[in-house]
Design a protein around this motif. Sequence first.
Motif, PDB file in Angstrom:
ATOM      1  N   ALA A  43       0.826  -1.206   0.000  1.00  0.00           N
ATOM      2  CA  ALA A  43       0.000   0.000   0.000  1.00  0.00           C
ATOM      3  C   ALA A  43       0.864   1.261   0.000  1.00  0.00           C
ATOM      4  N   SER A  65      -1.005 -10.271  -1.066  1.00  0.00           N
ATOM      5  CA  SER A  65      -1.247  -8.836  -1.214  1.00  0.00           C
ATOM      6  C   SER A  65      -1.641  -8.502  -2.644  1.00  0.00           C
ATOM      7  N   GLY A 118      -5.065  -6.879  -3.698  1.00  0.00           N
ATOM      8  CA  GLY A 118      -5.084  -5.649  -4.492  1.00  0.00           C
ATOM      9  C   GLY A 118      -5.908  -5.812  -5.756  1.00  0.00           C
TER      10      GLY A 118
END
Length: 370
Positions: A42, A262, A266
Amino acid sequence: MESLNPPPRSRQPEGCLVVAIRIPVRIVVLVLVVPVRMVWDALVVLGRFLRDTVFRPLGRALLWVGRALFVWPFVGLWRYVLVPVGKVLAWLATVLLVVPAVWLHRYVLTPVGHAAAWLARAVGAGLAWVYARVLCPIGHGIVRLLKGAGAVLAALGLGAYTALAWLGRYLLVVPARRLYTWVLAPVGRAVAWCVRGLGWLLGLLATGIGLALYWTARVLLVLPALALWRWILAPVGRVLAAVAREVGETLGHAWRVAGRISRAVGRALGTLFRWIFVEPVRWVYRTVLTPVGHVVRDAVLRPVAAGARAVGRVAREALTAARDTVRQARADFRRMLFGEPRQPAAVDRREPPARDTRTLGSSTTALTKD
């Protein structure tokens, strides 16, 4: 061509301790690493967004401001102030310093130096003549006189010299040689033998003390340290190295797995954002705004543009007509005041008409003229 991938490492046989440590460590590390990796991804996305939208334009603006405030004023100062001033100062220095210095050197110092050199050569020639013609003969005469006096004195003092040499030999040389041979040499050899014996004794004593210290240090320090290293530190180090290696491999594996997780999260968020926001906006744009825009363009904008073009065309034609009328009125007024302008007389230049080709019959050259 060799492959760019490194050859796979051979797997060494693993013990039960490694297998027992690996699974719980991987589970714990995966649980701890996944949030960190998601936060890291992020932050990476946020950093790229800020770089592309904020920092890069801000950097370009700051670069432009820096050039405008610092670079361009100095460039202008250098180009339009310092360089002309420097050229003027160089010209002034050339006119006020270099040219007078060259003139002084060429027309004052050079003649004075040539005169001084000629004078020095003349003085040197005079001194050389005095040395060759006066001092050398006088010196040769003095040397010959001294040689003759020395020969006379040597003939008179030969007997005294022989007597003094015999006395010096038997009173000094012979006693000194016997003293060295029978007294000093034996005493020196005895002293040297004593010194060598003392050195051998000290060396033997130092060797004994060194051997004793060596074995004492070996027994008290080296052997315990060797046993400590061999039986305690080395096994503990191997266990810690295995644990550290497994933890490192586990961290790397967990980091890669967390990256995949991740990335999946995402992509899921991106898909959800596209379904919730992008697709509705695209559908509205495609099915509502585009037809409305086409209707507005065909029903409003194009007629308005056509009307504006027609109005502009009419206005241009009206302006052209008014301009022609004003020009004609001005010409009529000038003709009324000054009369018709005199037309220039036509001159036959024997040139062909407007776009006709030239022929031999209508040539204007001197050879073919009628």
